[in-house]
Design a protein around this motif. Structure first.
Motif, PDB file in Angstrom:
ATOM      1  N   UNK A  74      23.420  75.333  -7.938  1.00 53.16           N
ATOM      2  CA  UNK A  74      22.155  76.056  -8.072  1.00 53.16           C
ATOM      3  C   UNK A  74      21.372  75.877  -6.775  1.00 53.16           C
ATOM      4  N   UNK A  75      20.877  76.965  -6.243  1.00 54.88           N
ATOM      5  CA  UNK A  75      19.998  76.928  -5.082  1.00 54.88           C
ATOM      6  C   UNK A  75      18.700  77.621  -5.465  1.00 54.88           C
ATOM      7  N   UNK A  76      17.580  76.931  -5.308  1.00 55.57           N
ATOM      8  CA  UNK A  76      16.280  77.505  -5.635  1.00 55.57           C
ATOM      9  C   UNK A  76      15.453  77.587  -4.360  1.00 55.57           C
ATOM     10  N   UNK A  77      14.900  78.751  -4.108  1.00 59.20           N
ATOM     11  CA  UNK A  77      13.977  78.969  -2.993  1.00 59.20           C
ATOM     12  C   UNK A  77      12.580  79.126  -3.561  1.00 59.20           C
ATOM     13  N   UNK A  78      11.680  78.225  -3.188  1.00 59.66           N
ATOM     14  CA  UNK A  78      10.280  78.314  -3.616  1.00 59.66           C
ATOM     15  C   UNK A  78       9.518  79.067  -2.534  1.00 59.66           C
ATOM     16  N   UNK A  79       8.869  80.160  -2.905  1.00 58.93           N
ATOM     17  CA  UNK A  79       8.245  81.053  -1.932  1.00 58.93           C
ATOM     18  C   UNK A  79       6.730  80.943  -1.869  1.00 58.93           C
ATOM     19  N   UNK A  80       6.115  80.659  -2.998  1.00 51.84           N
ATOM     20  CA  UNK A  80       4.658  80.472  -3.043  1.00 51.84           C
ATOM     21  C   UNK A  80       4.337  79.696  -4.301  1.00 51.84           C
ATOM     22  N   UNK A  81       3.174  79.092  -4.334  1.00 53.00           N
ATOM     23  CA  UNK A  81       2.786  78.287  -5.487  1.00 53.00           C
ATOM     24  C   UNK A  81       2.496  79.143  -6.708  1.00 53.00           C
ATOM     25  N   UNK A  82       3.007  78.709  -7.850  1.00 56.54           N
ATOM     26  CA  UNK A  82       2.666  79.360  -9.111  1.00 56.54           C
ATOM     27  C   UNK A  82       1.314  78.842  -9.575  1.00 56.54           C
ATOM     28  N   UNK A  83       0.434  79.740  -9.959  1.00 53.78           N
ATOM     29  CA  UNK A  83      -0.932  79.368 -10.330  1.00 53.78           C
ATOM     30  C   UNK A  83      -1.149  79.521 -11.832  1.00 53.78           C
ATOM     31  N   UNK A  84      -2.381  79.442 -12.276  1.00 54.44           N
ATOM     32  CA  UNK A  84      -2.722  79.432 -13.700  1.00 54.44           C
ATOM     33  C   UNK A  84      -2.600  80.813 -14.335  1.00 54.44           C
ATOM     34  N   UNK A  85      -1.376  81.345 -14.331  1.00 57.77           N
ATOM     35  CA  UNK A  85      -1.066  82.650 -14.916  1.00 57.77           C
ATOM     36  C   UNK A  85       0.275  82.576 -15.639  1.00 57.77           C
ATOM     37  N   UNK A  86       0.538  83.554 -16.497  1.00 62.53           N
ATOM     38  CA  UNK A  86       1.874  83.650 -17.074  1.00 62.53           C
ATOM     39  C   UNK A  86       2.876  83.891 -15.953  1.00 62.53           C
ATOM     40  N   UNK A  87       4.059  83.335 -16.135  1.00 65.78           N
ATOM     41  CA  UNK A  87       5.122  83.507 -15.150  1.00 65.78           C
ATOM     42  C   UNK A  87       6.298  84.193 -15.833  1.00 65.78           C
ATOM     43  N   UNK A 111       2.711  90.164  -9.780  1.00 74.00           N
ATOM     44  CA  UNK A 111       3.361  91.240  -9.047  1.00 74.00           C
ATOM     45  C   UNK A 111       4.836  90.907  -8.846  1.00 74.00           C
ATOM     46  N   UNK A 112       5.686  91.690  -9.446  1.00 71.31           N
ATOM     47  CA  UNK A 112       7.126  91.447  -9.349  1.00 71.31           C
ATOM     48  C   UNK A 112       7.620  91.512  -7.899  1.00 71.31           C
ATOM     49  N   UNK A 113       6.917  92.251  -7.076  1.00 72.37           N
ATOM     50  CA  UNK A 113       7.295  92.373  -5.669  1.00 72.37           C
ATOM     51  C   UNK A 113       6.858  91.172  -4.827  1.00 72.37           C
ATOM     52  N   UNK A 114       6.159  90.220  -5.453  1.00 68.08           N
ATOM     53  CA  UNK A 114       5.749  88.993  -4.758  1.00 68.08           C
ATOM     54  C   UNK A 114       6.261  87.783  -5.546  1.00 68.08           C
TER      55      UNK A 114
END
Length: 129
Positions: A74-87, A111-114
């Motif tokens: 498994x390779x996970x790329x973290x792109x930006x911080x997840x904030x207080x919203x549904x994911x 935004x699915x594009x982000x």
């Protein structure tokens, strides 16, 4: 769909269908998924991505009884911080063989594009003999 393990309940996961009919995994923001204050824990995001990947494989197998799916890598790329919203997360199979599945999963919030994270997983399929 296979019964969800206890970890899915801890994350508060549920499923839905996107406008395109694809299986979506939904993780609400709650105390159990917090890392640093106001942000999702990386492990919670990775767990969501894993469920999205496994879910699309089980759906593609369409009731193939007794097939077990195990991660090879498994390779996970973290792109930006997840904030207080549904994911949200969804998976897409890039290759489905008789013994191996390759899956790309993406997690996003408003935004699915982000995307906030993406994963590439190679999964072993063990079929009953």
């Amino acid at each position: 769909m296979h019964p969800l393990p206890p970890y899915a309940a801890l994350l508060g996961l549920s499923t839905a269908r996107g406008e395109d009919g694809k299986l979506l995994w939904v993780m609400p923001f709650r105390e159990q998924v917090v890392g640093r204050p106001g942000f999702l824990h990386g492990g919670a995001i990775a767990g969501l991505l894993e469920f999205a990947a496994f879910g699309c494989v089980y759906e593609a197998l369409g009731g193939s009884e007794g097939v077990s799916v195990k991660p090879i890598n498994v390779t996970v790329d973290f792109m930006r911080g997840g904030v207080e919203l549904e994911t949200y997360a969804s998976g897409e199979i890039t290759r489905l063989g008789s013994r191996i599945a390759n899956v790309h999963a993406v997690a996003w919030q408003q935004d699915r594009d982000k995307p906030i994270a993406a994963a590439h997983m190679n999964l072993l399929l063990r079929r009953p003999s």
